[in-house]
Structure formats: C-alpha cells, structure tokens
Design a protein around this motif. Structure first.
Motif, PDB file in Angstrom:
ATOM      1  N   GLY A   1       0.811  -1.215   0.000  1.00 41.70           N
ATOM      2  CA  GLY A   1       0.000   0.000   0.000  1.00 41.70           C
ATOM      3  C   GLY A   1       0.838   1.255   0.000  1.00 41.70           C
ATOM      4  O   GLY A   1       2.047   1.223   0.270  1.00 41.70           O
ATOM      5  N   GLY A   2       0.192   2.369  -0.284  1.00 43.15           N
ATOM      6  CA  GLY A   2       0.838   3.666  -0.269  1.00 43.15           C
ATOM      7  C   GLY A   2       0.092   4.632   0.628  1.00 43.15           C
ATOM      8  O   GLY A   2      -0.416   4.243   1.672  1.00 43.15           O
ATOM      9  N   TRP A   3       0.002   5.880   0.213  1.00 48.08           N
ATOM     10  CA  TRP A   3      -0.687   6.874   1.022  1.00 48.08           C
ATOM     11  C   TRP A   3      -1.323   7.909   0.104  1.00 48.08           C
ATOM     12  O   TRP A   3      -1.073   7.935  -1.099  1.00 48.08           O
ATOM     13  CB  TRP A   3       0.278   7.556   1.989  1.00 48.08           C
ATOM     14  N   CYS A   4      -2.154   8.749   0.688  1.00 48.10           N
ATOM     15  CA  CYS A   4      -2.865   9.704  -0.157  1.00 48.10           C
ATOM     16  C   CYS A   4      -3.054  11.046   0.535  1.00 48.10           C
ATOM     17  O   CYS A   4      -2.962  11.159   1.766  1.00 48.10           O
ATOM     18  CB  CYS A   4      -4.214   9.143  -0.596  1.00 48.10           C
ATOM     19  N   GLU A   5      -3.318  12.039  -0.274  1.00 45.51           N
ATOM     20  CA  GLU A   5      -3.744  13.348   0.179  1.00 45.51           C
ATOM     21  C   GLU A   5      -5.152  13.594  -0.346  1.00 45.51           C
ATOM     22  O   GLU A   5      -5.582  12.953  -1.312  1.00 45.51           O
ATOM     23  CB  GLU A   5      -2.799  14.429  -0.323  1.00 45.51           C
ATOM     24  N   ALA A   6      -5.854  14.504   0.287  1.00 44.95           N
ATOM     25  CA  ALA A   6      -7.236  14.770  -0.093  1.00 44.95           C
ATOM     26  C   ALA A   6      -7.335  15.956  -1.049  1.00 44.95           C
ATOM     27  O   ALA A   6      -6.589  16.929  -0.930  1.00 44.95           O
ATOM     28  CB  ALA A   6      -8.070  15.036   1.155  1.00 44.95           C
ATOM     29  N   ALA A   7      -8.250  15.850  -2.003  1.00 53.99           N
ATOM     30  CA  ALA A   7      -8.621  16.968  -2.864  1.00 53.99           C
ATOM     31  C   ALA A   7     -10.112  17.207  -2.643  1.00 53.99           C
ATOM     32  O   ALA A   7     -10.918  16.283  -2.765  1.00 53.99           O
ATOM     33  CB  ALA A   7      -8.340  16.647  -4.331  1.00 53.99           C
TER      34      ALA A   7
END
Length: 344
Positions: A131-137
């Motif tokens: 898995g990785g990671w994310c930022e929100a838009a």
C-alpha cells in the motif's frame, strides 16, 4: 473491450481493478490519471460496474474510446449483485495479470504509481499486500475538522517509513492496495469465505481490505508500505460533515469486532465466554456513568467515544456466539499447520 469473467492463466503485469457504483461523475479524472501512467510493465484496466443505475459502464466505455491509450487494455463488466466485494471478486477473476491494483473511482494515481508498485512486488515474493498513502482533494473548501478526522477517510500515511509493516499497522486500506492473484486463488482453493462484505451502494460498511490482509498474514505473507506510492483521494462535499464521520466510525466499529477474530488467531489468543464476561464486568461501574454523561452533554468527540463504549459493552454482553462462529469459520479454511489454537 469485453465482458468475459474468467481467464485461465495469468502472467507478470498489473491489472488495475476499478469497482464503481454510480461513479459516472467521478470517473473522468480517475481514468485521465491512469492514461498518464509511465510504465514498462504489461498493464490493463478492468472496470466493474456494481449495480449502477446511472449508466456508469456505458459512460466508461465511451470515455475510453475517446480518450484511452493503446498501451493499456481496457475492459468492463457489470456485477448485478450489490456489494463492493462481489464486484472485486469479478474483477479479480477477469484479471489477466498476477498483480491486482485496487483503484477506487475517486483515486487519482501519480504517474509512476503502477511501475513502482510492479517493481516492489516483483522484487519480494513474500509481500502479500502493498500500500501507499494519499492526500485529499476537496470539491469545495476543506473543513476545519478534517485534519483531526481525515484518517476515517483513509487520508493518512500507513507507516512511519517504507518497508514491512506486518508487525506494526498490520493491514492496509483498500484504496491503492496491490495484491497477488495467485494468493487470491490460493485462498479460494482453501475455501476462504470473507466474514465481511464491503460497501453496498450508498450503505456504509468497512473492513474488507483489513480482513483480506489478516487472511494473508495467517498464511505467512507480509504486509508492505512504500511512501513513493502516492495518490489523491477526491472528497465530495456531500461527505464533508461530522454526521458522515460518525457513520464511518460506526461501520469501522462493526468491522473491527469481526476482524478481532483474525487478530486473536494471529496472536494465538484463547478467548472464551468467560473472557467476554470478565471484560464486561471491568467496563461497568464508573465508565458507564461517565459515558451516559458524555452522550447527554459532551462534545462531538466525547459523544463518539461514548457511543463506542456502549457498542463494546453490548458486544461483550451479547455477541460471544458471533465471535466464536467467526473463529470457527477461520479455522475451517486455515491449513492445519497454521492453526495453533483449538477452538472449543
């Protein structure tokens, strides 16, 4: 494009699995980001429309005809049975390649996501899930409370640094996760039956990805995180309210109780009816009175903590039979060599 549901053989490469319910308005940016992937590995997209009523499948097919790239194969299917897990199963069965990348219809992968994921998985056969990671838009303005509660929308890093997180976080959120088709086939051959099903239409549910990670761990595979794997998670205005956060927390609470059976199996922990009763007694008394006060007069966070307290208390009082049934379900498919705790 075609709607065939199974392929008998798989080869090295990545199959991006997109499961969507009424995702017509979300797919444009998601698919656009996928067309911009920079990769050298074999790649395909398998989009499964999960009982949509807005013409999602037809929209996606037309979009790809107009904007798709020749280097990526694109296929679609329609799963009439509501439930994300059913759509994923169909997508996994259709996949031509061994690596399966779960991309939600509101996930925008950075341009080298696919190739980095491929290289990591091919370099270490012990990895069961990556898995990785994310930022929100945000569709509109970012809510003031989001920094505190963003983790409930899977907007967070999944490790302090890249590498093996099996004995740390121990699981991954489904968005952006990469698994192996051969492991999915192995679990199916063993008779693995998920205890959880994911989101059905607009109904919130949770935990299918966590359960899958724990099933992989029971078979000895590792859970991996890499901070180079980044994507953007789109946040529609309709979900940006504390009532939605409360609903997510309730869904997570329900799934956490179910997957606790996997954790106890992994840690060889024996849990009996007496264990439930003893914990129930320990949680009564002053905590009960304080939780009532929080429900009546507390802040949002205090109310949510009190709700979780009463959910836990209810399960300790009434749900041991469900817990035991879950442990038995796991023991039925888990190979004897992996079972170190007898369930009576």
């Amino acid at each position: 494009m075609d709607d065939q549901n199974t392929y008998s053989s798989v080869g090295p490469g990545i199959s991006i699995i997109i499961c969507t319910y009424n995702g017509k308005t979300r797919l444009d940016k998601t698919l656009n980001h996928l067309t911009k992937q920079e990769f050298s590995c074999p790649l395909e997209i398998v989009l499964v429309d999960n009982a949509s009523t807005d013409g999602t499948k037809e929209y996606a097919e037309k979009w790809w005809e107009q904007h798709g790239v020749a280097s990526i194969s694109f296929r679609t299917a329609f799963q009439p049975v509501p439930g994300k897990s059913y759509a994923q199963e169909m997508g996994y069965a259709m996949a031509r390649y061994d690596l399966l990348l779960i991309c939600d219809d509101d996930n925008w992968l950075i341009k080298d996501y696919v190739q980095i994921a491929y290289d990591i998985m091919m370099s270490n056969a012990k990895i069961g899930a990556l898995g990785g990671w994310c930022e929100a838009a945000f569709e509109n303005e970012r809510p003031d409370w989001f920094q505190k509660y963003g983790r409930y929308f899977a907007v967070s890093k999944q490790g302090s640094r890249s590498g093996d997180i099996t004995e740390k976080k121990g699981c991954l959120y489904g968005a952006g996760m990469v698994i192996r088709k051969k492991h999915w086939q192995e679990l199916n051959a063993l008779g693995f039956t998920p205890l959880l099903t994911c989101r059905k239409g607009d109904k919130l549910s949770s935990g299918g990805d966590t359960e899958y990670c724990y099933a992989l761990r029971l078979l000895g595979y590792r859970i991996w995180y890499d901070e180079r794997l980044k994507f953007i998670h789109f946040m529609p205005t309709g979900r940006m309210n504390l009532n939605y956060v409360s609903r997510i927390r309730e869904a997570m609470s329900e799934s956490n109780f179910v997957v606790s059976s996997y954790l106890d199996q992994l840690e060889h922990r024996r849990v009996t009816r007496h264990t439930f009763r003893a914990q129930f007694i320990r949680n009564m008394g002053l905590p009960f009175i304080k939780s009532i006060f929080k429900i009546l007069f507390g802040s949002f966070e205090q109310k949510e903590a009190a709700k979780e307290y009463f959910r836990k208390l209810k399960r300790l009082a009434f749900d041991y039979d469900e817990y035991e049934a879950n442990r038995r379900s796991i023991s039925r498919w888990l190979p004897e060599s992996k079972q170190n705790v007898a369930i009576k």
